[in-house]
Design a protein around this motif. Structure first.
Motif, mmCIF file in Angstrom:
data_model
loop_
_atom_site.group_PDB
_atom_site.id
_atom_site.type_symbol
_atom_site.label_atom_id
_atom_site.label_comp_id
_atom_site.label_asym_id
_atom_site.label_seq_id
_atom_site.Cartn_x
_atom_site.Cartn_y
_atom_site.Cartn_z
ATOM 1 N N VAL A 214 29.134 0.678 -7.976
ATOM 2 C CA VAL A 214 30.568 0.352 -7.947
ATOM 3 C C VAL A 214 31.341 1.335 -7.059
ATOM 4 O O VAL A 214 32.426 1.784 -7.409
ATOM 5 C CB VAL A 214 31.170 0.330 -9.381
ATOM 6 N N THR A 215 30.751 1.674 -5.899
ATOM 7 C CA THR A 215 31.393 2.650 -5.011
ATOM 8 C C THR A 215 31.739 2.072 -3.652
ATOM 9 O O THR A 215 32.812 2.381 -3.105
ATOM 10 C CB THR A 215 30.483 3.880 -4.830
ATOM 11 N N ALA A 216 30.873 1.223 -3.075
ATOM 12 C CA ALA A 216 31.129 0.698 -1.727
ATOM 13 C C ALA A 216 30.567 -0.709 -1.614
ATOM 14 O O ALA A 216 29.419 -0.953 -1.998
ATOM 15 C CB ALA A 216 30.507 1.609 -0.680
ATOM 16 N N PHE A 217 31.398 -1.626 -1.079
ATOM 17 C CA PHE A 217 31.054 -3.040 -1.034
ATOM 18 C C PHE A 217 31.330 -3.621 0.354
ATOM 19 O O PHE A 217 32.466 -3.531 0.844
ATOM 20 C CB PHE A 217 31.882 -3.844 -2.039
ATOM 21 N N PRO A 218 30.341 -4.231 1.021
ATOM 22 C CA PRO A 218 30.630 -4.977 2.257
ATOM 23 C C PRO A 218 31.449 -6.226 1.932
ATOM 24 O O PRO A 218 31.093 -6.984 1.017
ATOM 25 C CB PRO A 218 29.237 -5.347 2.779
ATOM 26 N N ILE A 219 32.536 -6.416 2.666
ATOM 27 C CA ILE A 219 33.429 -7.560 2.428
ATOM 28 C C ILE A 219 33.952 -8.045 3.777
ATOM 29 O O ILE A 219 34.466 -7.251 4.575
ATOM 30 C CB ILE A 219 34.638 -7.180 1.545
ATOM 31 N N LEU B 240 33.497 10.543 -0.948
ATOM 32 C CA LEU B 240 33.558 9.099 -0.716
ATOM 33 C C LEU B 240 33.205 8.739 0.721
ATOM 34 O O LEU B 240 32.518 7.732 0.959
ATOM 35 C CB LEU B 240 34.945 8.566 -1.077
ATOM 36 N N ALA B 241 33.654 9.515 1.693
ATOM 37 C CA ALA B 241 33.338 9.204 3.094
ATOM 38 C C ALA B 241 31.830 9.204 3.322
ATOM 39 O O ALA B 241 31.304 8.359 4.049
ATOM 40 C CB ALA B 241 34.023 10.202 4.025
ATOM 41 N N ARG B 242 31.138 10.120 2.677
ATOM 42 C CA ARG B 242 29.672 10.159 2.801
ATOM 43 C C ARG B 242 29.055 8.885 2.218
ATOM 44 O O ARG B 242 28.171 8.273 2.823
ATOM 45 C CB ARG B 242 29.133 11.392 2.088
ATOM 46 N N HIS B 243 29.531 8.475 1.052
ATOM 47 C CA HIS B 243 29.018 7.243 0.445
ATOM 48 C C HIS B 243 29.295 6.040 1.342
ATOM 49 O O HIS B 243 28.464 5.124 1.445
ATOM 50 C CB HIS B 243 29.650 7.022 -0.923
ATOM 51 N N MET B 244 30.452 6.041 2.000
ATOM 52 C CA MET B 244 30.797 4.939 2.898
ATOM 53 C C MET B 244 29.825 4.868 4.072
ATOM 54 O O MET B 244 29.380 3.785 4.472
ATOM 55 C CB MET B 244 32.224 5.094 3.408
ATOM 56 N N MET B 245 29.478 6.013 4.629
ATOM 57 C CA MET B 245 28.537 6.034 5.748
ATOM 58 C C MET B 245 27.154 5.548 5.313
ATOM 59 O O MET B 245 26.483 4.807 6.042
ATOM 60 C CB MET B 245 28.449 7.442 6.332
ATOM 61 N N VAL B 246 26.728 5.945 4.134
ATOM 62 C CA VAL B 246 25.432 5.484 3.629
ATOM 63 C C VAL B 246 25.476 3.978 3.372
ATOM 64 O O VAL B 246 24.520 3.247 3.684
ATOM 65 C CB VAL B 246 25.040 6.265 2.362
ATOM 66 N N ALA B 247 26.597 3.493 2.838
ATOM 67 C CA ALA B 247 26.743 2.051 2.625
ATOM 68 C C ALA B 247 26.696 1.298 3.950
ATOM 69 O O ALA B 247 26.098 0.219 4.044
ATOM 70 C CB ALA B 247 28.060 1.761 1.899
ATOM 71 N N ALA B 248 27.312 1.865 4.987
ATOM 72 C CA ALA B 248 27.261 1.238 6.309
ATOM 73 C C ALA B 248 25.829 1.166 6.816
ATOM 74 O O ALA B 248 25.413 0.162 7.414
ATOM 75 C CB ALA B 248 28.131 2.024 7.291
ATOM 76 N N ALA B 249 25.047 2.211 6.567
ATOM 77 C CA ALA B 249 23.650 2.225 7.011
ATOM 78 C C ALA B 249 22.829 1.171 6.279
ATOM 79 O O ALA B 249 21.992 0.494 6.889
ATOM 80 C CB ALA B 249 23.057 3.613 6.792
ATOM 81 N N LEU C 200 19.606 7.729 7.286
ATOM 82 C CA LEU C 200 20.791 7.555 6.454
ATOM 83 C C LEU C 200 20.479 6.789 5.168
ATOM 84 O O LEU C 200 21.086 7.044 4.124
ATOM 85 C CB LEU C 200 21.881 6.834 7.244
ATOM 86 N N CYS C 201 19.551 5.852 5.240
ATOM 87 C CA CYS C 201 19.236 5.038 4.071
ATOM 88 C C CYS C 201 18.378 5.774 3.050
ATOM 89 O O CYS C 201 18.059 5.214 1.989
ATOM 90 C CB CYS C 201 18.540 3.748 4.491
ATOM 91 N N SER C 202 18.001 7.009 3.333
ATOM 92 C CA SER C 202 17.265 7.787 2.333
ATOM 93 C C SER C 202 18.156 8.147 1.153
ATOM 94 O O SER C 202 17.666 8.469 0.070
ATOM 95 C CB SER C 202 16.697 9.059 2.973
ATOM 96 N N ASP C 203 19.485 8.077 1.352
ATOM 97 C CA ASP C 203 20.440 8.285 0.266
ATOM 98 C C ASP C 203 20.795 6.947 -0.371
ATOM 99 O O ASP C 203 20.693 5.891 0.254
ATOM 100 C CB ASP C 203 21.720 8.946 0.783
ATOM 101 N N LYS C 204 21.240 7.006 -1.617
ATOM 102 C CA LYS C 204 21.685 5.826 -2.335
ATOM 103 C C LYS C 204 23.191 5.906 -2.571
ATOM 104 O O LYS C 204 23.755 6.994 -2.739
ATOM 105 C CB LYS C 204 20.965 5.698 -3.682
ATOM 106 N N VAL C 205 23.827 4.749 -2.602
ATOM 107 C CA VAL C 205 25.254 4.684 -2.903
ATOM 108 C C VAL C 205 25.422 4.508 -4.413
ATOM 109 O O VAL C 205 24.788 3.623 -5.002
ATOM 110 C CB VAL C 205 25.930 3.503 -2.165
ATOM 111 N N PRO C 206 26.225 5.333 -5.064
ATOM 112 C CA PRO C 206 26.425 5.167 -6.507
ATOM 113 C C PRO C 206 26.958 3.774 -6.835
ATOM 114 O O PRO C 206 27.648 3.154 -6.013
ATOM 115 C CB PRO C 206 27.467 6.244 -6.841
#
Length: 233
Positions: free
Chosen positions: A103-108, A179-188, A95-101
């Motif tokens: 200002v798209t996903a932030f752990p809070i 966006l859901a895909r970016h969220m999953m990559v951010a979670a990874a 999953l981490c082979s992808d990058k999150v654009p």
């Protein structure tokens, strides 16, 4: 599955006979359902039913793929099947082979009010937010943005080497934009930074769009369960 229980915990649990009886406090089936810890007989079902009714909970049982005997007992008692669910998992590296654009996903953590509002609009209210608060160990919420707006949120918690994703919600008007895909990559990426080696989640089998997304990310089945719910209440 241990990670599922630890990252989305009931308010309390007790062992009664062959059963693990959970108190959900309105948090849904996953935290309210009983689970068999050993082989059961028909008369054992009544014991669990009495305990759950004493908690003001509809008798509900979580049935995994190796619980065929219990499933048959409950079917004979006219318990209905609810929410057949599949567990999916993928490695962090995959999953981490992808990058999150940017200002798209932030752990809070703790979640912002806008995140609670997004969850609330999807039916995830205070009882489920309380589950997130109860989870011990490393955890976070993730805020997703698209079109210069907050548009998604999710909860992620780690159990040993597994980071479980829960309550992924994208605002309806912002769906089908990736966006859901970016969220999953951010979670990874969060999981990798916090010692996990795998990302996993539970999704109902009828949720075809979500299943398509997760499979496109390379997530693979690792187990299945459904619920049996008393039909006479």
């Amino acid at each position: 599955m241990k990670a599922l229980l630890e990252t989305w915990p009931p308010a309390s649990s007790q062992i009664v006979g062959p059963w693990l009886i959970n108190t959900g406090e309105g948090g849904g089936q996953r935290v309210s359902a009983a689970r068999a810890l050993q082989r059961t007989k028909d008369e054992d079902v009544a014991v669990a039913e009495d305990e759950m009714r004493g908690l003001n909970q509809t008798p509900t049982f979580q049935i995994w793929s190796d619980d065929a005997e219990i499933d048959s007992l409950l079917a004979a008692r006219r318990y209905r099947i609810s929410d057949p669910t599949i567990l999916l998992s993928a490695s962090i590296d995959q999953l981490c082979s992808d990058k999150v654009p940017p200002v798209t996903a932030f752990p809070i953590w703790p979640p912002l009010q806008i995140m609670s509002d997004i969850w609330a609009a999807a039916g995830i209210g205070p009882e489920r937010l309380a589950i997130m608060e109860r989870a011990v160990g490393r955890k976070t919420a993730i805020l997703g943005r698209i079109n210069n707006r907050p548009a998604a949120t999710m909860f992620v918690a780690r159990s040993e080497e597994i980071a479980m994703v829960h309550a992924l919600e994208v605002v309806y008007d912002h769906r089908r934009q990736g966006l859901a895909r970016h969220m999953m990559v951010a979670a990874a990426h969060w999981a990798a930074e916090n010692g996990a080696r795998h990302v996993a989640l539970a999704v109902t089998k009828v949720n075809a769009p979500a299943l398509s997304l997760y499979r496109s990310l390379g997530m693979r089945p690792m187990g299945e369960y459904h619920y049996r719910v008393a039909s006479n209440l």
